[in-house]
Design an enzyme around this catalytic site. Structure first.
Site, short mmCIF file in Angstrom:
data_model
loop_
_atom_site.label_atom_id
_atom_site.label_comp_id
_atom_site.label_asym_id
_atom_site.label_seq_id
_atom_site.Cartn_x
_atom_site.Cartn_y
_atom_site.Cartn_z
N LYS A 195 0.74 -1.15 0.28
CA LYS A 195 0.01 -0.03 0.03
C LYS A 195 0.96 1.48 0.03
O LYS A 195 1.72 1.46 0.93
CB LYS A 195 -0.68 0.05 1.13
CG LYS A 195 -1.78 1.08 1.20
CD LYS A 195 -2.39 1.57 2.52
CE LYS A 195 -1.95 2.34 3.34
NZ LYS A 195 -1.90 3.95 2.95
N GLY A 247 7.38 4.57 7.97
CA GLY A 247 6.72 5.75 8.15
C GLY A 247 6.75 6.29 9.57
O GLY A 247 7.81 6.10 10.23
N SER A 248 5.63 6.99 9.95
CA SER A 248 6.11 7.66 11.42
C SER A 248 6.11 6.63 12.58
O SER A 248 5.75 5.60 12.58
CB SER A 248 4.74 8.64 11.54
OG SER A 248 3.69 7.99 11.76
N THR A 249 6.94 7.09 13.65
CA THR A 249 7.10 6.55 14.72
C THR A 249 5.84 6.09 15.52
O THR A 249 5.46 4.94 15.91
CB THR A 249 8.05 7.35 15.82
OG1 THR A 249 9.34 7.20 15.13
CG2 THR A 249 8.18 6.55 16.96
N VAL A 251 2.67 5.64 14.04
CA VAL A 251 2.12 4.43 13.45
C VAL A 251 2.91 3.12 13.56
O VAL A 251 2.33 2.11 13.84
CB VAL A 251 1.71 4.62 12.06
CG1 VAL A 251 1.24 3.47 11.24
CG2 VAL A 251 0.77 5.83 11.89
N GLY A 252 4.31 3.31 13.72
CA GLY A 252 4.79 2.08 13.96
C GLY A 252 4.64 1.30 15.18
O GLY A 252 4.63 0.30 15.27
N GLU A 269 10.81 0.77 9.65
CA GLU A 269 11.70 1.86 9.62
C GLU A 269 10.93 3.18 9.92
O GLU A 269 9.91 3.64 9.02
CB GLU A 269 12.02 1.91 7.99
CG GLU A 269 13.76 2.58 7.81
CD GLU A 269 13.33 3.87 7.32
OE1 GLU A 269 13.19 4.89 8.24
OE2 GLU A 269 13.12 4.01 5.98
N CYS A 303 13.58 10.51 6.23
CA CYS A 303 13.71 9.88 7.74
C CYS A 303 15.04 10.18 8.30
O CYS A 303 15.34 10.53 9.21
CB CYS A 303 13.23 8.72 7.81
SG CYS A 303 12.06 8.07 6.75
N GLU A 400 10.78 15.11 15.45
CA GLU A 400 11.17 15.07 14.02
C GLU A 400 10.03 15.93 13.43
O GLU A 400 8.76 15.98 13.57
CB GLU A 400 10.75 13.60 13.63
CG GLU A 400 11.15 13.55 12.00
CD GLU A 400 10.97 12.02 11.46
OE1 GLU A 400 9.76 11.47 11.89
OE2 GLU A 400 11.68 11.63 10.87
#
Ligand code: ADP
Length: 490
Positions: A195, A247-249, A251-252, A269, A303, A400
């Protein structure tokens, strides 16, 4: 005797270049794109769609299908079937041929991909043309080479594919991130549901068309578009064996929680807050160019962007002067212009986030510097920004921002800069600028960052592993190490 004339070069003022726009005439954009499931382009079952908007002009680009749980389920089923019946049993050297073919087709259509990437994502054409697209092709070439050599990658062991991989990618390098994810997965014999991000689906769907043209068997790669809910449907699908996320931390962490207690494996990542460190013995001009490159050339949408500058105190004045001079020559504007250095911010939401941090930085007491450049009237734009006199506790130093914003701090000793550089929740990358190899080795062993560049920055190669420590995630992509997440060893 002829009178001597002296030519003075004024590097402090901006040169005016005539605009040199790349033509977009050859790049075909359809009105509407479906989902690529089981070798076919299909509408979302409930007919939902969303628009992609150009970040540099606010113009509507195209509609994309919004995949629901049902569509994701179809895609995962197709991937499972292809894994069991075609791709899994296929001889590795046959798989390699398809992956090589995808690489060659990307090279053939490189210009079209570069143009579409800049239209949809807002990044300067120079970057999509010279960085994103060639490295994407190289990634497929590199991993195609590994497909029939896994016994050498893992000597003494047998490497089997993991199964169905669910892959979710962000908007900063849409095609390149798709290549990073797809190439090693396919090379190891897995099938995929991928996606792209909701603001940059265009090159992913072009890639779907290209993969279709390559003759890859149906269901081996399925590409579904949509936003967070579509991503979550992939992560939570019970028949997905492995999740790969960039993606973002934030959502990680959601993904990490969602797969806890399941048999799924993951590579994440996530964000970064890279330190770029200039010592007094560094080649200052090259270092300044590297610092600028590291944070401003992709609008800071990287990133691993070098968003924190640490400059040794005795060279602070000269470095800051040169940085300001260079900032005044950066060309901000039309991504399609080959002269452009800094393109559009990818979305209105991201621009809001960046503007929020610009305000926070000023409130925290850092000194803001922006060059006197004119921004286009339409689209999402941010001037390249320096925050001087930033300090370790500032939020602009710790969090970030993901925009063209560089904080500047000073240091006196090596130990001090190591402590400061390591003192963030992130650990993705770092840069060191010095004439002394011994300093480089000293720092590379002590900086907690997955990638450390010395006397250069933001250089990528398919053969080098990339990934982070701490809240920057885990797992490596690229290189031999990038094969590991996609195999089961026995
Ligand atoms: P960014 O801040 O870079 O936009 P995000 O982490 O929000 O990063 O988005 C990266 C990718 O993750 C996008 O493809 C997005 O649609 C997807 N995504 C967002 N939320 C979720 C979620 N809860 N589960 C899975 N994927 C998600």
């Amino acid at each position: 005797m002829a009178k001597k004339t002296e030519t003075k070069l004024d590097f402090g003022s901006k040169w005016d270049y005539s605009s040199a726009p790349e033509s977009a005439g050859h790049a075909e954009i359809k009105k509407e794109y479906g989902l690529y499931i089981n070798g076919k382009f299909v509408k979302a079952e409930d007919g939902k769609k969303f628009a992609s908007i150009s970040p540099s002009t606010d113009e509507h680009i195209a509609y994309f299908a919004e995949a629901s749980d049902k569509d994701v389920d179809k895609a995962v089923k197709a991937a499972r079937k292809a894994y069991n019946e075609v791709w899994g049993p296929m001889a590795p050297k046959e798989r390699a041929k398809y992956i090589f073919r995808i690489a060659r087709l990307i090279q053939e259509r490189a210009r079209e991909f570069a143009v579409l990437e800049s239209i949809d994502g807002g990044k300067p054409i120079r970057e999509s043309r010279d960085v994103d697209v060639p490295i994407a092709a190289n990634h497929f070439f590199y991993y195609a080479g590994w497909a029939d050599k896994l016994e050498y990658a893992f000597p003494g062991k047998t490497a089997k594919p993991v199964g169905v991989a669910g892959q979710i990618i962000p908007w900063n390098f849409p095609l390149l991130m798709a290549a990073w994810k797809l190439a090693p997965a396919l090379a190891c014999g897995n099938t995929v549901v991928l996606k792209p991000a909701e603001t940059t689906p265009l090159t992913a769907m072009k890639l779907a068309e290209l993969i279709h043209d390559s003759g890859l068997p149906a269901g081996v790669v399925n590409i579904v578009t949509g936003a967070g809910a579509t991503g979550a449907a992939i992560v939570n699908h019970p028949d997905v064996d492995k999740v790969a996320f960039t993606g973002s931390t934030g959502v990680g962490k959601i993904i990490q929680k969602a797969i806890a207690g399941t048999n799924k494996t993951a590579t994440l990542e996530l964000g970064g807050k890279a330190a770029n460190i200039i010592f007094d013995d560094a080649p200052i001009d090259q270092a300044v160019e590297g610092i600028i490159n590291g944070i401003f050339f992709n609008q800071g949408h990287v990133c691993c962007a070098g968003s924190r500058l640490f400059v040794q105190e005795n060279v602070k004045d000269i470095v800051i002067k040169k940085l300001k001079d260079r900032l005044s020559t950066l060309i901000v504007g039309d991504p399609m212009d080959k002269n452009t250095d800094v393109g559009a911010i990818n979305s209105k939401e991201q621009l809001d986030t960046i503007n929020k941090y610009l305000k926070i930085g000023v409130e925290e007491g850092a000194e803001i510097y922006q060059p006197n450049c004119t921004l286009p009237k339409k689209g999402n734009w941010c001037k390249p920004t320096l925050f001087l006199e930033a300090s370790q506790s500032h939020r602009i130093v710790q969090e970030e921002i993901f925009g063209p914003v560089l904080t500047v701090q000073t240091f006196r000793t090596i130990d001090e800069v190591i402590d400061k550089a390591n003192n963030t929740p992130f650990g993705l990358s770092a840069g060191v600028w010095t004439d002394k190899g011994s300093k480089i080795f000293n720092l590379t062993t002590k900086l907690r960052a997955g990638v450390i560049w010395a006397n250069t920055f933001n250089k990528f190669d398919p053969t080098s592993p990339f990934g982070g420590y701490k809240e920057s995630g885990y797992g490596r992509e690229g290189g031999l190490q990038g094969l590991s997440p996609y195999v089961k060893l026995s």
